[in-house]
Structures are given as structure tokens and as C-alpha cells.
Write a protein that holds these residues in place. Structure first.
Motif, PDB file in Angstrom:
ATOM      1  N   ARG A  31    -100.592   7.806  -6.559  1.00 15.48           N
ATOM      2  CA  ARG A  31    -100.459   8.017  -4.870  1.00 15.48           C
ATOM      3  C   ARG A  31     -99.856   9.522  -4.846  1.00 15.48           C
ATOM      4  O   ARG A  31    -100.155  10.342  -4.037  1.00 15.48           O
ATOM      5  CB  ARG A  31     -99.573   6.910  -4.254  1.00 15.48           C
ATOM      6  CG  ARG A  31     -99.501   7.191  -3.118  1.00 15.48           C
ATOM      7  CD  ARG A  31     -98.956   5.825  -2.334  1.00 15.48           C
ATOM      8  NE  ARG A  31     -97.901   5.519  -2.884  1.00 15.48           N
ATOM      9  CZ  ARG A  31     -97.623   4.375  -3.387  1.00 15.48           C
ATOM     10  NH1 ARG A  31     -98.845   3.646  -3.547  1.00 15.48           N
ATOM     11  NH2 ARG A  31     -96.724   3.975  -3.905  1.00 15.48           N
ATOM     12  N   SER A  81     -93.999  12.012   6.716  1.00 18.51           N
ATOM     13  CA  SER A  81     -94.308  12.220   5.287  1.00 18.51           C
ATOM     14  C   SER A  81     -93.359  11.105   4.429  1.00 18.51           C
ATOM     15  O   SER A  81     -93.690  11.189   3.222  1.00 18.51           O
ATOM     16  CB  SER A  81     -93.529  13.368   4.962  1.00 18.51           C
ATOM     17  OG  SER A  81     -92.066  13.464   5.181  1.00 18.51           O
ATOM     18  N   TRP A 120    -102.483  12.103  -5.767  1.00 22.41           N
ATOM     19  CA  TRP A 120    -103.502  12.103  -4.396  1.00 22.41           C
ATOM     20  C   TRP A 120    -102.750  12.964  -3.517  1.00 22.41           C
ATOM     21  O   TRP A 120    -103.527  13.870  -3.051  1.00 22.41           O
ATOM     22  CB  TRP A 120    -103.801  10.816  -4.079  1.00 22.41           C
ATOM     23  CG  TRP A 120    -104.514  10.869  -2.822  1.00 22.41           C
ATOM     24  CD1 TRP A 120    -103.680  10.619  -1.571  1.00 22.41           C
ATOM     25  CD2 TRP A 120    -105.620  11.465  -2.251  1.00 22.41           C
ATOM     26  NE1 TRP A 120    -104.714  10.729  -0.596  1.00 22.41           N
ATOM     27  CE2 TRP A 120    -105.877  11.310  -0.967  1.00 22.41           C
ATOM     28  CE3 TRP A 120    -106.839  12.039  -3.047  1.00 22.41           C
ATOM     29  CZ2 TRP A 120    -107.059  11.710  -0.257  1.00 22.41           C
ATOM     30  CZ3 TRP A 120    -107.707  12.337  -2.611  1.00 22.41           C
ATOM     31  CH2 TRP A 120    -108.011  12.441  -1.158  1.00 22.41           C
ATOM     32  N   GLN A 121    -101.647  12.831  -3.168  1.00 19.00           N
ATOM     33  CA  GLN A 121    -100.766  13.532  -2.075  1.00 19.00           C
ATOM     34  C   GLN A 121    -100.868  15.151  -2.559  1.00 19.00           C
ATOM     35  O   GLN A 121    -101.118  15.976  -1.865  1.00 19.00           O
ATOM     36  CB  GLN A 121     -99.427  13.076  -1.782  1.00 19.00           C
ATOM     37  CG  GLN A 121     -99.514  11.694  -0.924  1.00 19.00           C
ATOM     38  CD  GLN A 121     -98.102  11.213  -0.917  1.00 19.00           C
ATOM     39  OE1 GLN A 121     -97.271  11.649  -1.773  1.00 19.00           O
ATOM     40  NE2 GLN A 121     -97.985   9.975  -0.285  1.00 19.00           N
ATOM     41  N   ALA A 132    -102.804  17.852  -0.714  1.00 21.43           N
ATOM     42  CA  ALA A 132    -102.193  18.910   0.145  1.00 21.43           C
ATOM     43  C   ALA A 132    -102.601  20.566  -0.634  1.00 21.43           C
ATOM     44  O   ALA A 132    -102.798  21.276   0.278  1.00 21.43           O
ATOM     45  CB  ALA A 132    -100.816  18.968  -0.349  1.00 21.43           C
TER      46      ALA A 132
END
Length: 514
Positions: free
Chosen positions: A426, A52, A429-430, A434
Motif C-alpha cells: 500500500r 492523507s 502504491w501511494q 504520487a
């Protein structure tokens, strides 16, 4: 198993069956750690936690919780507690840009720097494609000499002298060196005579290097205004200069500045506005060279016993036109926009302890530079700076950076996208990915880039959290070693894959030509 039956990644030593090289790790301790993880069934939790944060070497540990709220309605959309994390604690990347401190975070920093620089070269990331039509120059400015130093020479010996021409300095040391040094030789960058070397001026130049760069940008704009025949105050209505710059340490511990300088049209027309047809890439390179030669700065004195100085850039100046206008200057040449973006991104991850790609923390030369920073700060502190603040008050605190207090990666406001915007994209996007995995709905790729790069004030949600610092780094040295080794392996594999991709592409081009 023969090499013919191995996949390319396994044959290169990067496959799942290839052992992980973890230097300095005690095998017995590692085995005990692994047994403990497997017996407690926490191996998967640790693996997820390490992944992670991209196998960061020194993650920040946090305790607390956060909620995601709809800005318009105030509805709580989701919540998160650190106890929900795999290890019961929230991990965040350390964010260190230095490669020898954290290979994972420095690699991410280099990627962001590359994307930021490339967007200003060819467009993308909401930067208009018109930037690719404007003149572009790759500029390198160096520090002046403060004494003779050992170096690598393509011609052979370090500092060759004929026997009849050999002289010694006032301290009796030779001013020649017949040795042949490799780039990783600890002598490279160190003075032939430490007592002749001007350490005080070395440190003071380094301290004021950001001021020299600031004055350079002013002088270039003056030169450009003269070239275009307009007053400097009206230059923005005709043209604007944009740049992206990184600082790189030389082996002698002094900073080089590398920059991509782009000529745009009127500032009011936005990023990448068509440039004036009266200045091309060669003209811009000549203007930069003239400006570098003219820039100087007389810094404040340390105390009454100090010697007045006039600081300038070094005589080694490189101004290469990457683009003359709407095309690459020399398509067959060694310098292309993409290559230069890669160079600058690589330079941005170096620091004072890894000058010239070699760990030089223990060299006597750099140790003396650090001591000089502290000594000069003490001298200035003891002086009576009447009616003004002490300009060297913080010099001692920057001794670990050899007196350089500037940012290692900077850009003008309208060069391209910011590093902060890339980091936010970023993170978004995560969150989007998710949410897609959690809900089972496929990703909506329509206008995805615009969604990722939207301004903060356009966000429809707000994250409110309460977090407490719990520590930095992994709780066990084995965990830190494994995370670092995994990050190094990932970087090496990416480099190997890129290299072989280029080889295959060149091979195909040769076959097509044949």
C-alpha cells in the motif's frame, strides 16, 4: 427534491449535500472552529492532512525529514520535510485495530486481514491459484464454562425452569432466569451468581489460551500423520497444515478462536501444493474435532494455596468443511470461502470492551475480571517461584484485555501473504501514484502487483529519515470528532454500496432464471 432526482448515494444519506452526523459535538464550538479555519485559509490544509491518514481518529504527529536514495548509486532522488506537509507536521495513522478506538484504522486492518485470508482461500497476491483445490475447514473452538451466565436464547427465556425444578445456589441466588435478553442487554454474559462464578479459573484459562492453541496445532499434525500412515517427523514430506486464525471476545469476556484450516501437499512444494487424495475436507474436520477433545494443559500454580487445574477447550466445537476438495462443499449453504474470510476480518477488529458488538466497559462482570487479573498477578508475585521465572508476572498488565495476551490475528508461515507485505504494498502504491501525478506520466500497470509485493531486499531505493515524536491525536477535539465521523460515514457508505450491489446482483439472477 424528490427521491427520483437524487443519486443513489444522496438518497441513502451519503451524498455531498447530506449533513455529517457528529455525535457529542457542540455546534457553537464547531462553528467557531470552522470560522477560524476558513479565516486563516487553513481549511484545505486540514482537509488534505486528514485525508492523507484516512481520517484517522488519533494520528501520530512527527517532526523531521527524510531522503530517498538510489541503493546502487547513492544518488539522492528526493527529499521531504515535515514543514512541507499541509499542517507543517507529518501525520501517520495510529494503526489501532479496535473499531471503537479508530474506525478508519480498524477498517483498514479488517481489509488487510480479509485480503490475507482470502488469498489463502482462493489464491492471488502472489499466492498460487492451486490453494483453491485443497480441502478447507472452518474451525471454531470456545472456552469452557466457569459458571452459569445470562444469555440470549432463540427459544425464549434466558434459563427457563419449571416452578418445581427451580433451585438456588449456596449463596441463595436463583439458578434460573425467565427473562428474555437482547444481544445489547448489559446482563448478557454476566453470571447469575458472581460469588459462584470461578473468576480465577476464567482468568487463568484466558492467560494460557495461546498455549492451548499451540498444543492443538501439534495434536492435529499427530492425528494427520496417523491418518496418512507416516511418522510425525516425516509428515512435512507428505502433507502440511496451514491456517489463519482470529480471536473474538464473547459477551462473558472469554476468547473464541475462529480459524480456516487448509490441507496442503508437501511443505517443500510451496504454498498451495496439491493435497493428499487420502484426506478430504470431511476427514480434516473429523481430525480437528478429535484433536480439540484431546488437548489439555496443566498450568503452573499461582502459589502454594492455589488449586491444580487442567485447562481444556469448551464443549462447543464447530468444524465445518468449507471445501471437500476442488469445489465448495455445499454451494447453496450458508458457509462459503468468501463469507468466512469476511467473518474472520470482522472478528479481528473487536476487543474486550466491545464483546458481542456492545460496549461493555462498565459492566460489573468485566470490571471484576480485570480486578481478578491484578489480584492473581499480586498473588503470584508474592509467591516464591524457586528456580524459575514468575509465569504470571505480566498478568496485571494485560488486565485491560481481560488476561488475553495473544495476537488477535495470526497465521501459519505458509498460509498466504503477510499483513506486513500488504502494508508495504500500500505504501509503495501511494509512492508510485504520487510520482505519476507529479511527473505527469501515466501509470505503468505491467506487472504492477509484482512491483508492489516485491521483497524489501529487492527494492531499488532506500528511504533514510530522522523523525521526532511530536504527539498523538488531533490538536482540537472538534478535529478529532470530524475525522472520526468522516471515517464512520465512509465505512457506512461502503457497507450500503456492497449491500445494494448484492441486491442488484440477486435481482438480475432471478430475472435471468425467470
Amino acid at each position: 427534491m424528490s427521491s427520483d432526482t437524487l443519486s443513489p448515494s444522496e438518497f441513502a444519506g451519503f451524498g455531498e449535500s447530506a449533513p455529517l452526523d457528529v455525535p457529542g459535538l457542540d455546534s457553537a464550538h464547531a462553528a467557531a472552529w470552522a470560522r477560524g479555519r476558513f479565516s486563516s485559509r487553513s481549511w484545505d490544509a486540514w482537509s488534505q492532512a486528514a485525508a492523507s491518514v484516512g481520517h484517522c481518529s488519533r494520528p501520530v504527529r512527527l517532526h523531521g525529514s527524510s531522503v530517498t536514495v538510489d541503493r546502487r548509486t547513492g544518488e539522492v532522488l528526493s527529499s521531504f520535510r515535515s514543514t512541507d506537509a499541509p499542517l507543517g507536521v507529518l501525520l501517520r495513522r495510529c494503526g489501532n485495530r479496535r473499531d471503537h478506538v479508530c474506525p478508519s484504522c480498524s477498517r483498514l486492518y479488517a481489509r488487510d486481514t480479509f485480503e490475507m485470508i482470502r488469498a489463502g482461500v482462493q489464491g492471488g497476491k502472489q499466492v498460487p491459484q492451486t490453494v483453491a483445490d485443497n480441502p478447507l475447514v472452518f474451525l471454531t473452538v470456545t472456552a469452557p464454562s466457569f459458571g452459569l451466565v445470562h444469555g440470549t436464547r432463540h427459544c425464549g427465556a434466558c434459563r427457563p425452569r419449571r416452578r418445581e425444578d427451580r433451585t438456588r445456589c449456596v449463596h441463595g441466588r436463583p439458578t434460573w432466569c425467565q427473562g428474555r435478553h437482547n444481544a445489547d442487554d448489559a446482563l448478557v454474559g454476566s453470571p447469575l451468581c458472581p460469588d459462584c462464578y470461578d473468576y480465577a479459573s476464567h482468568v487463568i484459562w484466558q492467560w494460557w489460551a495461546p498455549e492451548l492453541w499451540r498444543r492443538l496445532t501439534i495434536e492435529v499434525r499427530r492425528q494427520l500423520a496417523d491418518q496418512l500412515g507416516v511418522r510425525e517427523s516425516r509428515l512435512s514430506t507428505v502433507a502440511s497444515l496451514q491456517y489463519a486464525k482470529v480471536a473474538e471476545y464473547q459477551a462473558r469476556g472469554l476468547i473464541h478462536f475462529h480459524a480456516l484450516v487448509r490441507l496442503d501437499g508437501p511443505k517443500t512444494d510451496g504454498i498451495g501444493a496439491p493435497a493428499s487424495p487420502f484426506v478430504d475436507g470431511r476427514d480434516l474436520a473429523a481430525l480437528l474435532a478429535t484433536a480439540v477433545a484431546k488437548v489439555s494443559y496443566a498450568p503452573p500454580l499461582l502459589d502454594q494455596a492455589d488449586t491444580p487445574r487442567v485447562l481444556r477447550f469448551g464443549q462447543q466445537v464447530d468444524t465445518r468443511a468449507v471445501r471437500i476438495g476442488a469445489r465448495t462443499d455445499d454451494p447453496a449453504g450458508p458457509v462459503t470461502p468468501g463469507q468466512v474470510a469476511g467473518y474472520l476480518a470482522k472478528y479481528a477488529t473487536k476487543d474486550a470492551t466491545a464483546a458481542a458488538g456492545v460496549d461493555r466497559r462498565s459492566t460489573p462482570h468485566l470490571a471484576r475480571v480485570r480486578r481478578t487479573c491484578v489480584v492473581l498477578a499480586d498473588r503470584s508475585r508474592a509467591a516464591d517461584h524457586v528456580g524459575s521465572h514468575d509465569p504470571y508476572a505480566l498478568l496485571g498488565r494485560w488486565s485491560h484485555m481481560l488476561g488475553f495476551r495473544g495476537h488477535f490475528s495470526t497465521k501459519s508461515r505458509a498460509y498466504s501473504i503477510t499483513l506486513g507485505a500488504l502494508r508495504r504494498a500500500r505504501a509503495r502504491w501511494q509512492a508510485i501514484a504520487a510520482d505519476s501525478r507529479r511527473s505527469g506520466h501515466p501509470l505503468d500497470t505491467a506487472e504492477l502487483e509484482a512491483r508492489l509485493l516485491t521483497a524489501d531486499d529487492a527494492e531499488s531505493t532506500l528511504v533514510v529519515g530522522s523523525w521526532a515524536y511530536a504527539g498523538t491525536g488531533w490538536e482540537d477535539s472538534t478535529e478529532a470528532a470530524l475525522a472520526t465521523a468522516t471515517a464512520v460515514r465512509a465505512r457506512e457508505y461502503d457497507q450500503w454500496r456492497a449491500q445494494h450491489h448484492n441486491i442488484r446482483r440477486n435481482t438480475l439472477e432471478v430475472k435471468e432464471i425467470g
